[in-house]
Motif scaffolding. Structure first.
Motif, PDB file in Angstrom:
ATOM      1  N   SER A 118      -2.660   6.525  12.785  1.00 44.42           N
ATOM      2  CA  SER A 118      -2.012   6.337  11.491  1.00 44.42           C
ATOM      3  C   SER A 118      -2.981   6.729  10.386  1.00 44.42           C
ATOM      4  O   SER A 118      -4.148   7.027  10.632  1.00 44.42           O
ATOM      5  CB  SER A 118      -1.618   4.867  11.320  1.00 44.42           C
ATOM      6  OG  SER A 118      -2.793   4.082  11.135  1.00 44.42           O
ATOM      7  N   ALA A 119      -2.486   6.677   9.163  1.00 44.30           N
ATOM      8  CA  ALA A 119      -3.367   6.858   8.015  1.00 44.30           C
ATOM      9  C   ALA A 119      -4.296   5.651   7.926  1.00 44.30           C
ATOM     10  O   ALA A 119      -4.025   4.596   8.513  1.00 44.30           O
ATOM     11  CB  ALA A 119      -2.535   6.974   6.740  1.00 44.30           C
ATOM     12  N   SER A 120      -5.405   5.795   7.217  1.00 46.82           N
ATOM     13  CA  SER A 120      -6.322   4.665   7.058  1.00 46.82           C
ATOM     14  C   SER A 120      -5.655   3.565   6.247  1.00 46.82           C
ATOM     15  O   SER A 120      -4.798   3.825   5.403  1.00 46.82           O
ATOM     16  CB  SER A 120      -7.616   5.127   6.364  1.00 46.82           C
ATOM     17  OG  SER A 120      -7.336   5.620   5.070  1.00 46.82           O
ATOM     18  N   ASN A 121      -6.048   2.334   6.513  1.00 53.16           N
ATOM     19  CA  ASN A 121      -5.411   1.191   5.861  1.00 53.16           C
ATOM     20  C   ASN A 121      -6.452   0.097   5.589  1.00 53.16           C
ATOM     21  O   ASN A 121      -6.367  -1.006   6.134  1.00 53.16           O
ATOM     22  CB  ASN A 121      -4.285   0.652   6.759  1.00 53.16           C
ATOM     23  CG  ASN A 121      -3.478  -0.431   6.089  1.00 53.16           C
ATOM     24  OD1 ASN A 121      -3.303  -0.430   4.875  1.00 53.16           O
ATOM     25  ND2 ASN A 121      -2.997  -1.375   6.879  1.00 53.16           N
ATOM     26  N   THR A 217     -11.875  -2.054   2.031  1.00 54.08           N
ATOM     27  CA  THR A 217     -12.094  -0.973   1.075  1.00 54.08           C
ATOM     28  C   THR A 217     -13.572  -0.577   0.996  1.00 54.08           C
ATOM     29  O   THR A 217     -14.447  -1.431   0.821  1.00 54.08           O
ATOM     30  CB  THR A 217     -11.602  -1.379  -0.328  1.00 54.08           C
ATOM     31  OG1 THR A 217     -10.220  -1.738  -0.257  1.00 54.08           O
ATOM     32  CG2 THR A 217     -11.760  -0.231  -1.304  1.00 54.08           C
ATOM     33  N   GLU A 221     -12.144   2.418   7.800  1.00 57.47           N
ATOM     34  CA  GLU A 221     -10.894   3.159   7.673  1.00 57.47           C
ATOM     35  C   GLU A 221      -9.704   2.293   8.091  1.00 57.47           C
ATOM     36  O   GLU A 221      -8.626   2.380   7.526  1.00 57.47           O
ATOM     37  CB  GLU A 221     -10.937   4.424   8.550  1.00 57.47           C
ATOM     38  CG  GLU A 221     -11.954   5.465   8.109  1.00 57.47           C
ATOM     39  CD  GLU A 221     -11.588   6.120   6.801  1.00 57.47           C
ATOM     40  OE1 GLU A 221     -10.400   6.129   6.438  1.00 57.47           O
ATOM     41  OE2 GLU A 221     -12.512   6.600   6.112  1.00 57.47           O
ATOM     42  N   ARG A 223      -7.785   2.328  10.985  1.00 54.42           N
ATOM     43  CA  ARG A 223      -6.660   3.124  11.467  1.00 54.42           C
ATOM     44  C   ARG A 223      -5.987   2.431  12.649  1.00 54.42           C
ATOM     45  O   ARG A 223      -6.630   1.716  13.406  1.00 54.42           O
ATOM     46  CB  ARG A 223      -7.114   4.516  11.907  1.00 54.42           C
ATOM     47  CG  ARG A 223      -7.689   5.377  10.808  1.00 54.42           C
ATOM     48  CD  ARG A 223      -8.066   6.746  11.338  1.00 54.42           C
ATOM     49  NE  ARG A 223      -8.749   7.551  10.350  1.00 54.42           N
ATOM     50  CZ  ARG A 223      -8.143   8.282   9.423  1.00 54.42           C
ATOM     51  NH1 ARG A 223      -6.821   8.295   9.368  1.00 54.42           N
ATOM     52  NH2 ARG A 223      -8.841   8.997   8.554  1.00 54.42           N
ATOM     53  N   GLU A 255       8.244   3.635   5.138  1.00 52.52           N
ATOM     54  CA  GLU A 255       7.674   3.998   3.841  1.00 52.52           C
ATOM     55  C   GLU A 255       8.747   4.046   2.753  1.00 52.52           C
ATOM     56  O   GLU A 255       8.514   3.614   1.618  1.00 52.52           O
ATOM     57  CB  GLU A 255       6.980   5.354   3.937  1.00 52.52           C
ATOM     58  CG  GLU A 255       6.308   5.780   2.644  1.00 52.52           C
ATOM     59  CD  GLU A 255       5.578   7.102   2.760  1.00 52.52           C
ATOM     60  OE1 GLU A 255       4.736   7.391   1.882  1.00 52.52           O
ATOM     61  OE2 GLU A 255       5.839   7.860   3.719  1.00 52.52           O
ATOM     62  N   ARG A 282       0.684  -2.869   0.926  1.00 52.40           N
ATOM     63  CA  ARG A 282      -0.669  -2.306   0.871  1.00 52.40           C
ATOM     64  C   ARG A 282      -0.956  -1.366   2.042  1.00 52.40           C
ATOM     65  O   ARG A 282      -2.094  -0.921   2.227  1.00 52.40           O
ATOM     66  CB  ARG A 282      -1.695  -3.426   0.813  1.00 52.40           C
ATOM     67  CG  ARG A 282      -1.640  -4.444   1.924  1.00 52.40           C
ATOM     68  CD  ARG A 282      -2.448  -5.668   1.561  1.00 52.40           C
ATOM     69  NE  ARG A 282      -2.366  -6.729   2.540  1.00 52.40           N
ATOM     70  CZ  ARG A 282      -2.585  -8.010   2.265  1.00 52.40           C
ATOM     71  NH1 ARG A 282      -2.903  -8.381   1.046  1.00 52.40           N
ATOM     72  NH2 ARG A 282      -2.495  -8.940   3.206  1.00 52.40           N
ATOM     73  N   LYS A 283       0.053  -1.072   2.819  1.00 52.87           N
ATOM     74  CA  LYS A 283      -0.114  -0.176   3.963  1.00 52.87           C
ATOM     75  C   LYS A 283      -0.027   1.283   3.534  1.00 52.87           C
ATOM     76  O   LYS A 283       0.792   1.645   2.687  1.00 52.87           O
ATOM     77  CB  LYS A 283       0.961  -0.460   5.014  1.00 52.87           C
ATOM     78  CG  LYS A 283       0.952   0.483   6.213  1.00 52.87           C
ATOM     79  CD  LYS A 283       2.022   0.091   7.206  1.00 52.87           C
ATOM     80  CE  LYS A 283       2.242   1.144   8.274  1.00 52.87           C
ATOM     81  NZ  LYS A 283       1.032   1.443   9.042  1.00 52.87           N
ATOM     82  N   GLN A 284      -0.871   2.122   4.095  1.00 56.19           N
ATOM     83  CA  GLN A 284      -0.789   3.566   3.887  1.00 56.19           C
ATOM     84  C   GLN A 284       0.003   4.169   5.039  1.00 56.19           C
ATOM     85  O   GLN A 284      -0.146   3.737   6.187  1.00 56.19           O
ATOM     86  CB  GLN A 284      -2.191   4.178   3.842  1.00 56.19           C
ATOM     87  CG  GLN A 284      -3.061   3.641   2.711  1.00 56.19           C
ATOM     88  CD  GLN A 284      -2.498   3.953   1.356  1.00 56.19           C
ATOM     89  OE1 GLN A 284      -2.135   5.084   1.058  1.00 56.19           O
ATOM     90  NE2 GLN A 284      -2.401   2.927   0.507  1.00 56.19           N
TER      91      GLN A 284
END
Length: 324
Positions: A118-121, A217, A221, A223, A255, A282-284
């Motif tokens: 997945s994208a980083s979160n 942050t 990452e 992921r 999304e 807050r999920k990417q």
């Protein structure tokens, strides 16, 4: 007695519909039974939250795999380490975890393959303390009891956070607990802090007013990785491609429909809708195939874990990727 022209047609249509549904249901049951009998079953491990969990709840993967003659068997796990233990034992074909579990599993010889991520979160995991705690910064963690799921993605967050604060890992007291047990220990005051991921993080924040010392942050990452047993990946590329496409579709749906997704998931996983909405906010989003940069990132984590003697030997992460 029915009045002429009043209800004859509706009743007739209802009967036809019922017969159609009965036939369809029998057909579906027969197809599923046939797939199971033939041994063409994809055994998938999932956790409380994530794209794979939503895909299970929606039931679309079963439909997509049916043309290939496969059925799906789903098994829930409290965390990534437990899921990968099952994969190592030969009980699973596919599953998802955070960054750290595959490294611990590879270090003990688990036959796993990284397939996608997945994208980083980074905001999806954090170190939290009770609202009235006297801990206000990372430096205050020295000498404290910190709950976490051993070998999970938050294990790396803890390592990086302590490193940032200049605190030796050996100076804290890790208490290894699965999320449910850690929540109990956290609320009872048996531990001083808790390193946890969403949606458990969101639920604890809303229910206990826990304070966040730091999230991921600029540290990690975080992921979500999708992994397969190596023998399965080598022999079932067609199945993996179907799974990947369904993950992409599911991720896009969430999304675009976060509130609907939270409402849909709440009864499925037994968690409050507001907690899920917070986690999703807050999920990417985005699912992608593994890249060289991702491999490099995982190798850095592996090197860090070996330096701290958290894994028994150095590993080459790239050995857990199938070459094209």
């Amino acid at each position: 007695m029915l009045k002429k022209g009043k209800r004859l047609v509706p009743v007739y249509l209802l009967l036809i519909t019922a017969i159609f549904l009965l036939i369809s249901g029998c057909s579906t049951a027969k197809e599923d039974a046939a797939a199971a009998k033939s041994g063409k079953v994809v055994r998938i491990g999932y956790q409380k939250f994530g794209t794979l969990n939503i895909l299970k709840a929606k039931g679309t993967l079963e439909k997509a795999l049916k043309p290939l003659g496969y059925s799906v068997k789903w098994t829930e796990f409290p965390g990534g380490p437990q899921l990968l233990e099952a994969l190592n034992a030969g009980s699973l074909d596919f599953g998802h975890t955070g960054e750290a579990p595959p490294i611990f599993a590879q270090a003990v010889g688990a036959p796993l393959v990284y397939f996608a991520n997945s994208a980083s979160n980074p905001k999806g995991e954090a170190i939290i303390v009770p609202k009235n705690s006297n801990i206000h910064s990372l430096k205050d963690l020295k000498g404290k009891k910190i709950a976490l799921n051993k070998g999970s993605n938050v294990h790396y967050l803890l390592v990086r956070a302590l490193e940032k604060a200049g605190i030796p890992y050996s100076s804290i007291h890790p208490v290894f607990l699965a999320p449910a047990d850690a929540r109990t220990a956290f609320e009872k005051g048996d531990v001083d802090a808790w390193v946890i991921w969403d949606p458990f993080l969101a639920d604890a924040q809303l229910a206990t007013k826990a304070r966040t010392i730091v999230d991921g942050t600029s540290l990690v990452e975080n992921r979500e990785f999708f992994l397969a047993a190596k023998p399965f990946a080598q022999n079932h590329a067609d199945v993996l491609q179907v799974i990947f496409k369904q993950l992409e579709k599911t991720d896009l749906w969430v999304e675009k429909n976060p509130k609907q997704a939270a409402e849909f998931l709440a009864p499925q996983i037994g968690m409050d809708k507001k907690s899920l909405e917070l986690a999703l906010s807050r999920k990417q989003f985005g699912v992608e195939k593994i890249t060289a940069q991702t491999i490099k990132g995982q190798q850095q984590i592996a090197n860090e874990f070996y330096k701290l003697k958290l894994i028994p030997k150095p590993i080459k992460v790239k050995e857990a990727f199938l070459s094209d």
